[in-house]
Design a protein around this motif. Structure first.
Motif, short mmCIF file in Angstrom:
data_model
loop_
_atom_site.label_atom_id
_atom_site.label_comp_id
_atom_site.label_asym_id
_atom_site.label_seq_id
_atom_site.Cartn_x
_atom_site.Cartn_y
_atom_site.Cartn_z
N LEU A 1 29.98 67.37 40.90
CA LEU A 1 31.24 66.93 39.79
C LEU A 1 31.51 68.32 39.23
O LEU A 1 32.59 68.40 38.50
N LEU A 2 30.93 69.39 39.40
CA LEU A 2 31.38 70.83 38.92
C LEU A 2 31.75 71.93 39.75
O LEU A 2 32.64 72.69 39.21
N CYS A 3 31.74 71.46 40.93
CA CYS A 3 32.27 72.50 41.87
C CYS A 3 32.73 71.83 43.28
O CYS A 3 32.17 70.81 43.39
N HIS A 4 33.66 72.42 43.95
CA HIS A 4 34.26 71.90 45.12
C HIS A 4 33.26 71.99 46.28
O HIS A 4 33.33 71.13 47.30
N GLN A 5 32.38 73.01 46.18
CA GLN A 5 31.30 73.07 47.05
C GLN A 5 32.03 73.48 48.54
O GLN A 5 31.46 73.06 49.67
N ASP A 6 33.00 74.22 48.65
CA ASP A 6 33.67 74.36 49.95
C ASP A 6 33.09 75.39 50.67
O ASP A 6 32.34 76.63 50.32
N SER A 7 32.44 75.23 51.77
CA SER A 7 31.43 76.14 52.51
C SER A 7 32.25 77.31 53.06
O SER A 7 31.59 78.55 53.04
N ALA A 8 33.62 77.36 53.07
CA ALA A 8 34.35 78.66 53.31
C ALA A 8 34.14 79.37 52.24
O ALA A 8 34.39 80.66 52.40
N ARG A 9 33.96 79.16 50.87
CA ARG A 9 33.94 79.61 49.71
C ARG A 9 32.52 79.88 48.97
O ARG A 9 32.47 80.25 47.90
N SER A 10 31.61 79.68 49.72
CA SER A 10 30.16 79.68 49.17
C SER A 10 29.29 80.75 49.82
O SER A 10 29.58 81.05 51.33
N PHE A 11 28.55 81.29 49.35
CA PHE A 11 27.25 82.08 49.96
C PHE A 11 26.43 81.48 50.53
O PHE A 11 26.10 80.19 50.44
N ASN A 12 25.66 81.90 51.48
CA ASN A 12 24.54 81.16 52.06
C ASN A 12 23.21 81.94 51.89
O ASN A 12 22.93 83.07 51.70
N ILE A 13 21.95 81.21 51.72
CA ILE A 13 20.69 81.82 51.68
C ILE A 13 19.75 81.12 52.77
O ILE A 13 19.78 79.99 52.69
N SER A 14 19.35 82.02 53.50
CA SER A 14 18.38 81.50 54.58
C SER A 14 19.15 80.68 55.46
O SER A 14 18.73 79.56 56.05
N GLY A 15 20.65 80.93 55.79
CA GLY A 15 21.41 80.15 56.70
C GLY A 15 21.89 78.88 56.06
O GLY A 15 22.65 78.01 56.65
N VAL A 16 21.51 78.40 54.74
CA VAL A 16 21.96 77.41 53.98
C VAL A 16 22.92 77.66 52.90
O VAL A 16 22.76 78.51 52.14
N GLN A 17 23.95 76.89 52.65
CA GLN A 17 25.17 77.06 51.68
C GLN A 17 24.47 76.56 50.40
O GLN A 17 23.80 75.71 50.32
N MET A 18 24.85 77.70 49.69
CA MET A 18 24.38 77.23 48.30
C MET A 18 25.09 76.00 47.71
O MET A 18 26.06 75.61 48.42
N ALA A 19 24.72 75.62 46.74
CA ALA A 19 24.93 74.32 46.01
C ALA A 19 26.30 74.55 45.13
O ALA A 19 27.22 73.48 44.91
N VAL A 20 26.87 75.78 45.03
CA VAL A 20 28.03 76.01 44.44
C VAL A 20 28.83 76.95 45.30
O VAL A 20 28.12 77.74 46.01
N CYS A 21 30.08 77.16 44.97
CA CYS A 21 31.05 78.35 45.51
C CYS A 21 30.69 79.95 44.96
O CYS A 21 29.79 79.77 43.91
#
Length: 157
Positions: free
Chosen positions: A50-70
């Motif tokens: 509800l707070l973030c679009h969570q677009d994978s192209a605009r998000s960092f990854n940790i251990s190969g997993v997308q962060m919960a927010v951009c």
């Protein structure tokens, strides 16, 4: 010599703990080296959807997993948390500049808005780093403004 006075200590500690929790949760399930599809990690995406679009192209990854927010949102949460931890130092080294800080906050909001609009209309292409830096400016300035709500300084004799 300046002497630091704390008021609303319980509220300060609550906001500090809450901002720390939000920052850690926003890092996503990769921080625990858990895949997003596993039930223990998926709650973070649902909390922030509800707070973030969570677009994978605009998000960092940790251990190969997308962060919960951009990248912009993680920066806002991280810099706000850092600002909350740094408040006692802010209070000691800076004078109260509430009007100036409001101008800085407006400038940070406008810079983020211009960045989003410029990218949307193809005027430029923002990057993870540019979004991270602009979001960080907003987060740290917001914490700076709140410093006077929790800390004051008096000159001791």
């Amino acid at each position: 010599m300046k002497r630091l006075q704390v008021h609303n200590k319980a509220l300060y500690l609550s906001v500090l703990a809450g901002s720390g929790f939000f920052f850690l949760a926003a890092l996503g399930p990769g921080i625990l080296d858990v895949r997003a599809s596993e039930s223990i990690g998926s709650w973070q995406y649902r909390v922030f959807e509800l707070l973030c679009h969570q677009d994978s192209a605009r998000s960092f990854n940790i251990s190969g997993v997308q962060m919960a927010v951009c990248s912009r949102c993680i920066s806002i949460y991280g810099f706000f948390f850092f600002g909350m931890m740094s408040m006692p130092v802010f209070a000691l080294v800076k004078p109260s500049l509430q009007k100036q800080e409001i101008k800085w906050l407006i400038a940070a909001i406008l810079l983020n808005l211009v960045d989003v609009i410029g990218n949307y209309f193809g005027i430029w292409s923002n990057t993870h780093i540019s979004r991270f830096l602009l979001g960080g400016a907003f987060g740290i300035i917001l914490a700076l403004i709140l410093t006077n709500e929790f800390f004051t300084t008096n000159k001791s004799e």
